[in-house]
Scaffold this motif. Structure first.
Motif, PDB file in Angstrom:
ATOM      1  N   PRO A  27       0.829  -1.209   0.000  1.00  0.00           N
ATOM      2  CA  PRO A  27       0.000   0.000   0.000  1.00  0.00           C
ATOM      3  C   PRO A  27       0.862   1.256   0.000  1.00  0.00           C
ATOM      4  CG  PRO A  27      -0.725  -1.575   1.683  1.00  0.00           C
ATOM      5  CD  PRO A  27       0.582  -2.076   1.161  1.00  0.00           C
ATOM      6  N   GLU A  28       0.322   2.316  -0.550  1.00  0.00           N
ATOM      7  CA  GLU A  28       1.041   3.586  -0.536  1.00  0.00           C
ATOM      8  C   GLU A  28       1.237   4.051   0.900  1.00  0.00           C
ATOM      9  OE1 GLU A  28      -0.797   6.536  -2.908  1.00  0.00           O
ATOM     10  OE2 GLU A  28      -0.835   5.319  -4.731  1.00  0.00           O
ATOM     11  N   PRO A  29       2.391   4.631   1.187  1.00  0.00           N
ATOM     12  CA  PRO A  29       2.638   5.077   2.566  1.00  0.00           C
ATOM     13  C   PRO A  29       1.683   6.189   2.969  1.00  0.00           C
ATOM     14  CG  PRO A  29       4.354   5.864   1.082  1.00  0.00           C
ATOM     15  CD  PRO A  29       3.521   4.898   0.293  1.00  0.00           C
TER      16      PRO A  29
ATOM     17  N   PRO B 106       2.598   5.927  11.822  1.00  0.00           N
ATOM     18  CA  PRO B 106       1.642   6.387  10.802  1.00  0.00           C
ATOM     19  C   PRO B 106       0.541   7.254  11.417  1.00  0.00           C
ATOM     20  CG  PRO B 106       2.005   4.010  10.686  1.00  0.00           C
ATOM     21  CD  PRO B 106       2.607   4.461  11.965  1.00  0.00           C
ATOM     22  N   ARG B 107       0.027   8.159  10.634  1.00  0.00           N
ATOM     23  CA  ARG B 107      -1.187   8.882  11.023  1.00  0.00           C
ATOM     24  C   ARG B 107      -2.359   7.983  10.643  1.00  0.00           C
ATOM     25  NH1 ARG B 107      -2.546  14.332  12.067  1.00  0.00           N
ATOM     26  NH2 ARG B 107      -0.358  14.888  11.728  1.00  0.00           N
TER      27      ARG B 107
ATOM     28  N   PRO C   9      -4.467  -0.190   7.103  1.00  0.00           N
ATOM     29  CA  PRO C   9      -4.456   0.233   5.699  1.00  0.00           C
ATOM     30  C   PRO C   9      -5.730   0.979   5.322  1.00  0.00           C
ATOM     31  CG  PRO C   9      -5.164  -2.031   5.846  1.00  0.00           C
ATOM     32  CD  PRO C   9      -4.864  -1.598   7.262  1.00  0.00           C
ATOM     33  N   ARG C  10      -5.679   1.592   4.161  1.00  0.00           N
ATOM     34  CA  ARG C  10      -6.887   2.216   3.639  1.00  0.00           C
ATOM     35  C   ARG C  10      -7.878   1.138   3.252  1.00  0.00           C
ATOM     36  NH1 ARG C  10      -2.513   5.034   1.404  1.00  0.00           N
ATOM     37  NH2 ARG C  10      -2.454   7.261   1.948  1.00  0.00           N
TER      38      ARG C  10
END
Length: 694
Positions: free
Chosen positions: A115-117, A305-306, A371-372
């Motif tokens: 996944p994108e950071p 991570p936020r 993750p999103r």
């Protein structure tokens, strides 16, 4: 990138599990049959080294991931490595011979792009440590840690026989903590001096100890008020130092710290999940030692991570100081979410990434991004499509976290019958992050069931939130004719308990056809896609499904006899579910937009609005539906419509008895439009005004 572009390295771990190379080739769509190794991490390591020429390599072993990573680093390989556990997840099972579809699904999901950071949240800790607790324990640990950290001590509570250090190497205060807030690198502590002796002023000359006739003062330089007879000999002995004051007024103290070691029997911070940098081991010496060992590792700069994104525009927390939805506040175990008027405030430093706020948020204002949902959806879709394509039936997704949940699954395989062949483990950061959008999405993708595994370490609020979401989903699926139990929260701390929950679990009825849409980061859009698919293929189609209170769907009922069409409810609705008639006195409703936050009912001055939870699957759910209409009221002077007849008549009736609204001319003015009202006031110059009062 196609799966053929990946190098797959499979190992049956000394022939301890059956692997079907031909079946995996078909399921993964490979041009050649993958080689099955017997000891890839030992004599066949050369095969792994050869795979380092590929752009990506999926290794079906997590136990030896450190070894394979070390070999790749030694070769200066640029290969993107992925590791997946097929041994404890599938191969070590009573149904291992039937687990080929699951193994293929796990391999395919492991090959998905990373996944994108997400944006990060930074911490900076300089090692300023506050030790809170009884003098004996607090000073003992301060002495041990003073060489590594910038130590301060707050003595709280009596400890007979305790002594302060011979040398004054660090600050020592005494008092009762009034407030403690913050996080790693930014703790604010306020306390109240509650003992007559101020340890900051005290020179430890011991004259007070010698002077006290009751021996109420020890070498911790605190007065035992139960023994003290108020002779005040200690005050006289202290003299000009003035460290002893029984009538102290400057009691409030405050300081800031990077770290807090709380040795109190009951933690000062009483939240289920403590902030980073705050360690509360209690009175257990072993736990205290383990906590102290962590402190040195919490000095420096850190980033995490936020985890969440907050869209205040669609938040249904409040409007005009009226409170609506509080679900995220109720579920947060770290107090990272607080009310900020009509919105909420999220402290990313306190957020632990559980995702419970996004799970319970009815509007999607809170979004979990680690993750999103789009990334999790791609993973679920891949798992279930490859599993079904390989001939798998009745897939059950087992959600578990990356710590104790992963360990329990591994222990079940090592000491028991392993996972059933149809149970596919899905690792997430926290089980509370998977909400109804992902659960119903998984059922739409062809899953038979979604099971969340709790080891008991999660706060109670999370279990209740997950079960509530599952109840909503189960109600909908059962009403649509999907038989069986589709969702379950399993609480297990031992392999035997997990086995007893999973092996007897009968498959539930899945969707007749797997959906092709992708899960979206827009929660309401994802739910809409999933529900439309499930309703379309439902064994028993329904137009309307009754839901329990608290469900995020429903209608608004308006009592037309009470409603004055003031449109306060329209102004309060954050989701544009209630709309006005634009040029006509109409109140309309779009049911698909309603999240049942209750702001309309809380705002209505006439108490004319009520909520009615349900799921409407008919086309009119997306259309504007009329709730109430009123006869327009025309200005008595120019004839222009400017309000509703009911509202104007109600206003005139209420104000006609007031002393400031006496006389026909004044009452008529209330029945004029804004322009005519101003003109009328200018024309009637002889009227008495408030400025004439003396």
């Amino acid at each position: 990138m196609t799966r053929e572009a990946h190098a797959y390295r499979l190992c049956n771990c000394n022939k301890s599990m059956p692997l079907d190379a031909a079946g995996l080739q078909r399921a993964l769509g490979l041009d050649r049959r993958p080689q099955i190794h017997t000891e890839l991490c030992r004599q066949e390591i050369g095969s792994f080294q050869a795979a380092l020429k590929q752009e990506r390599c999926v290794v079906a072993c997590t136990q030896e991931a450190p070894l394979f990573t070390e070999v790749a680093e030694a070769a200066d390989a640029k290969t993107a490595l992925r590791f997946v556990n097929i041994r404890e997840s599938a191969g070590w099972s009573r149904e291992a011979t039937q687990a080929a579809p699951k193994i293929a699904a796990l391999l395919a999901a492991a090959g998905l792009p990373e996944p994108e950071p997400v944006p990060g949240v930074s911490y900076r800790s300089g090692g300023a440590l506050l030790v809170i607790g009884p003098a004996d324990a607090a000073i003992a640990w301060a002495e041990r840690l003073a060489g590594e950290l910038d130590v301060s001590v707050l003595v709280s509570g009596a400890a007979p026989g305790a002594e302060l250090p011979i040398e004054r190497r660090y600050p020592i205060w005494s008092g009762r903590v009034k407030s403690l807030a913050g996080h790693l690198g930014a703790f604010a502590v306020e306390w109240e001096q509650d003992n007559p002796i101020d340890l900051e002023r005290c020179t430890r000359c011991n004259r007070c100890i010698a002077a006290c006739p009751e021996q109420a003062i020890g070498f911790d330089y605190q007065v035992d008020l139960a023994k003290c007879k108020a002779h005040r000999a200690c005050v006289k002995a202290c003299g000009p130092i003035a460290a002893i004051d029984f009538a102290r007024t400057d009691r409030a103290r405050a300081e800031r710290f990077d770290l807090v070691l709380d040795l109190s029997a009951e933690p000062v911070l009483k939240v289920p999940q403590k902030p980073q940098g705050y360690l509360a081991p209690g009175r257990d010496p072993l736990e205290q030692a383990l906590a102290a060992a962590q402190l040195a590792r919490l000095v420096g700069e850190f980033e995490k991570p936020r985890f969440t994104v907050y869209n205040e525009r669609i938040c249904a927390h409040g409007r005009s100081q009226k409170t609506g939805c509080t679900r995220c506040l109720d579920v947060c175990s770290t107090q990272a979410i607080t009310s900020a008027g009509d919105k909420v405030s999220v402290d990313p430093h306190l957020c632990a990434g559980c995702g419970g706020c996004a799970t319970v948020c009815p509007s999607g204002a809170m979004t979990h991004q680690y993750p999103r949902m789009s990334d999790l959806g791609a993973r679920l879709k891949t798992l279930l499509s490859v599993y079904a394509g390989a001939g798998g039936k009745d897939a059950c997704l087992l959600l578990h976290n990356q710590t104790d949940g992963r360990e329990l699954v591994a222990r079940l395989a090592r000491h028991g019958d392993g996972l059933p062949a149809r149970v596919i483990p899905v690792e997430v950061l926290h089980i509370a992050s998977v909400g109804l959008d992902a659960m119903l999405g998984a059922i739409a993708y062809g899953a038979s069931q979604v099971v969340a595994l709790s080891w008991g370490t999660e706060a109670d609020e999370y279990g209740q939130a997950i079960e509530a979401q599952m109840r909503y989903g189960e109600t909908i699926l059962n009403a649509l004719g999907y038989a069986g139990r589709h969702f379950a929260l399993v609480r297990a701390e031992a392999p035997r308990e997990l086995a007893q929950a999973l092996w007897p679990l009968a498959p539930a009825q899945p969707a007749a056809r797997a959906a092709t849409f992708n899960l979206s980061n827009d929660k309401r859009a994802t739910l809409e896609f999933a529900l439309e698919h499930l309703a379309k293929h439902a064994p028993t189609p329904q137009r309307e499904i009754a839901l329990p209170a608290g469900a995020p769907w429903g209608r608004v009922a308006v009592d037309a006899g009470k409603c004055t069409m003031c449109m306060a409810c329209v102004g309060a609705c954050p989701e544009s579910a209630l709309v006005d008639g634009r040029d006509a006195p109409l109140l309309k409703f779009i049911e698909r937009n309603c999240v049942q936050c209750g702001l309309c009912a809380a705002t209505c001055p006439e108490d004319a609005v009520a909520l009615a939870p349900r799921l409407l699957l008919a086309p009119e759910a997306k259309q504007e539906v009329e709730l109430n209409r009123a006869e327009p009221f025309n200005c008595v002077k120019c004839g222009k419509p400017f309000g509703t007849k009911q509202m104007i008549e109600s206003m005139v009736g209420r104000l006609s008895g007031h002393s400031m609204w006496q006389g026909e001319a004044v009452l008529n003015r209330m029945m004029m439009c804004a322009d005519c009202r101003v003109i009328d006031m200018m024309e009637k110059k002889g009227e008495v005004s408030v400025f004439d009062a003396r």
